[in-house]
Enzyme design. Structure first.
Site, mmCIF file in Angstrom:
data_model
loop_
_atom_site.group_PDB
_atom_site.id
_atom_site.type_symbol
_atom_site.label_atom_id
_atom_site.label_comp_id
_atom_site.label_asym_id
_atom_site.label_seq_id
_atom_site.Cartn_x
_atom_site.Cartn_y
_atom_site.Cartn_z
ATOM 1 C CD GLU A 50 -2.800 1.066 2.536
ATOM 2 O OE1 GLU A 50 -2.663 0.185 3.391
ATOM 3 O OE2 GLU A 50 -3.775 1.843 2.501
ATOM 4 C CG ASN A 197 -9.267 -1.846 1.948
ATOM 5 O OD1 ASN A 197 -8.718 -2.924 2.166
ATOM 6 N ND2 ASN A 197 -9.223 -0.841 2.811
ATOM 7 C CD GLU A 198 -9.888 -2.682 6.642
ATOM 8 O OE1 GLU A 198 -9.918 -1.566 7.183
ATOM 9 O OE2 GLU A 198 -9.116 -3.599 7.006
ATOM 10 C CE1 TYR A 275 -2.769 -5.590 9.423
ATOM 11 C CE2 TYR A 275 -5.109 -5.092 9.287
ATOM 12 C CZ TYR A 275 -3.842 -5.099 8.714
ATOM 13 O OH TYR A 275 -3.665 -4.630 7.441
ATOM 14 C CD GLU A 332 -5.622 -4.652 4.644
ATOM 15 O OE1 GLU A 332 -5.515 -4.221 5.810
ATOM 16 O OE2 GLU A 332 -6.103 -3.982 3.717
ATOM 17 C CD GLN A 380 0.607 -2.135 3.982
ATOM 18 O OE1 GLN A 380 1.359 -1.509 3.266
ATOM 19 N NE2 GLN A 380 -0.576 -1.643 4.389
HETATM 20 O O1 AHR Z 1 -2.673 -2.252 6.425
HETATM 21 C C1 AHR Z 1 -2.988 -1.016 6.962
HETATM 22 C C2 AHR Z 1 -4.484 -0.712 6.903
HETATM 23 O O2 AHR Z 1 -5.180 -1.630 7.678
HETATM 24 C C3 AHR Z 1 -5.142 -0.814 5.552
HETATM 25 O O3 AHR Z 1 -5.000 0.347 4.800
HETATM 26 C C4 AHR Z 1 -6.580 -1.042 5.902
HETATM 27 O O4 AHR Z 1 -7.254 -1.786 4.920
HETATM 28 C C5 AHR Z 1 -6.517 -1.759 7.235
HETATM 29 O O5 AHR Z 1 -7.361 -1.216 8.177
#
Ligand code: AHR
Length: 528
Positions: A50, A197-198, A275, A332, A380
């Site tokens: 990104e 995305n999201e 995450y 992600e 990432q």
């Molecule tokens: O990876 C960082 C961010 O995390 C991304 O831009 C978003 O999709 C997620 O919340």
């Protein structure tokens, strides 16, 4: 008891402690190599890039005039490292950045591209020097496939459609001719297209119903171009998955809008974002280095939630798609430690042994769900969050997470085989974890690959492995481990945590004995 005797007993007890600690714990595994299951899609070792911090600028793109060695502006050290681990697919341009991205800003002569600010990430300057052609060049140099994320929040179906025409049409068409004038006559391949995305958050703040209808609209325009991936459920938002599948998985009848008229899925994959930090609170994440064993354990517990998420999203998918035609793309995933207060929006973090263990645990989970998980993208690739690559100007190092991806190459495209584990549990304060995570696959020529993660911070584990359905002749193992939980490479000590041979493997045709060190990721390759 006389005081002298008392103190003698105490001294002897103290002396015995290190001896007791040194004795490894015992575990057993049964690997059923005679029962090969689904193929492990190589795309689960995919990456995410990104425009964020130094993820693109410096991490990949240095420009043609840079003194840092590059090919057409893309740094050669990074390409060589990524090629070595066979990165299969890369998602770009974001993330939240994708929802503000207009692809026309990133084509044509670079000195004429508009300069802007990255409003998704700290208003950092954005040169647009790295656009669609540069991304496709990166993929060609690495040998990876494209996964483009199109913009729903500030874009339109028309903008997405013209982007795909521009990239994939023959040079004889108007859109293809424009691409040819910009230096690339041959059409590019875009096998994967992410619809947003999201979109429950930075991608338009949509409800699940609204997104599902948006998906249907984008589908009607983008269907001819590639494999469509519906946007990401936010971790345990199972209602999102339910609604998306109910409203968008199949074509519906004109008279009764939500009655299906056929059973051809209209989405190839739906995605999921998740995450890891220590615990479940986004506001108290844990520093990347300098943490204690409780934070270590809480991070591993949170990582294990990936298994529950996949299982529960899959259970919903099974109701709508029992034939399992639709895949899950974890587009992600990775660690997200406390931000650098000096530059909070660049999401740069050290990568330690804890990140390696989390990578091993997560990849084992994906492999064990190979029947549904068909892609995953680490967040990432360079300089951001759980990166494979860190750069400092002209210097580049690969991280412990990179080493895990390197070790796991033997699983790419192999068939998952069942493993049962019998091992003591691992308790730290109020956190209960297993001591081991194990995954196995059968590859070409009968190669059996075993990945074994020892979660325990302080104990080696002696493992007796019953190998069913193989006549093993050779076994080699490598390990990623260190003395400290937060050991990590730096630009002055780049080789810290480099994989080492796993010593002391004792092999018989149907049995292997091995000791895996405390806090380690181990991969053993067994050949007939
Ligand atoms: O990876 C960082 C961010 O995390 C991304 O831009 C978003 O999709 C997620 O919340």
């Amino acid at each position: 008891m006389p005081p002298l005797l008392q103190s003698l007993i105490a001294t002897l007890a103290l002396a015995a402690v290190p001896l007791l600690q040194a004795a490894p714990l015992n575990a057993t595994l049964v690997v059923e190599a005679d029962k090969p299951g689904p193929r492990i899609d190589p795309n689960i070792y995919g990456q995410f890039v990104e425009h964020l911090g130094r993820g693109v600028h410096e991490g990949i793109w240095v420009g043609e005039g840079s003194p840092i060695p590059n090919v057409r502006g893309i740094r050669s050290d990074v390409v060589a490292a990524l090629k070595r681990i066979k990165v299969p697919v890369i998602r770009w341009p974001g993330g939240c950045f994708a929802e503000l991205y207009h692809w026309r800003d990133g084509i044509g002569p670079r000195d004429q591209r508009p300069r802007g600010v990255n409003a998704a990430w700290g208003d950092e300057p954005e040169t647009n020097g790295f656009g669609s052609h540069e991304f496709m060049d990166l993929l060609e140099q690495i040998g990876a496939k494209a996964f483009l994320s199109v913009n729903l929040a500030s874009g339109s179906t028309a903008e997405a459609q013209t982007w795909l025409h521009y990239l994939t049409d023959p040079a004889t068409s108007g859109a293809g001719a424009e691409r040819a004038r910009n230096g690339h006559a041959a059409p590019y391949a875009v096998p994967y297209i992410g619809i947003g995305n999201e979109n429950w958050g930075c991608g338009g703040n949509m409800t699940a119903d609204y997104y599902a209808d948006q998906y249907r609209q984008y589908l009607s325009v983008l269907r001819p171009f590639g494999t469509l991936i519906a946007t990401d459920a936010n971790a345990d938002d199972y209602a999102w998955t339910e609604t998306l599948l109910k409203r968008a998985l199949y074509r519906h009848s004109r008279s009764t809008p939500l009655a299906w008229i056929n059973k051809q899925p209209q989405l190839a994959m739906m995605s999921l974002h998740f995450y890891t930090f220590a615990g479940d609170d986004w506001d108290t994440k844990s520093p990347a280095v300098g943490f204690n064993e409780t934070e270590w354990a809480r991070s591993l517990l949170r990582t294990q939630k990936m298994d529950e998420l996949i299982t529960r999203h899959t259970a919903i998918m099974d109701r709508y798609d029992p034939a399992r035609q639709v895949g899950l793309a974890v587009s992600e995933w990775g660690t997200w430690w406390s931000a650098d207060p000096k530059r909070p929006s660049n999401l740069y973090q050290a990568n330690t042994l804890r990140d390696a263990v989390i990578a091993g645990l997560t990849l084992n989970i994906f492999q064990d769900h190979a029947d549904r998980v068909r892609m995953a993208n680490l967040a990432q690739m360079a300089n951001v969050l759980q990166a494979l690559i860190l750069t400092r100007g002209a210097q580049m190092i690969v991280t412990p997470t990179y080493h895990v991806f390197d070790l796991y190459q033997g699983h790419q495209g192999a068939k998952r085989v069942p493993v049962s584990v019998s091992a003591p549990g691992y308790r730290v304060d109020d956190v209960d974890l297993p001591s081991l995570s194990v995954s196995a696959s059968l590859g070409e020529g009968g190669r059996l690959t075993l990945s074994i993660v020892n979660l325990r911070a302080n104990d080696d584990i002696r493992i007796g492995i019953d190998l069913r359905g193989v006549a093993a002749r050779t076994a080699q193992g490598r390990t990623v481990t260190a003395a400290a939980m937060d050991a990590h490479p730096d630009f002055d000590t780049p080789d810290a945590l480099h994989p080492r041979p796993l010593a002391g493997l004792a092999l018989q045709p149907q049995r292997l004995e091995v000791t895996v060190p405390a806090k380690s990721v181990n991969v053993i390759e067994i050949n007939p």
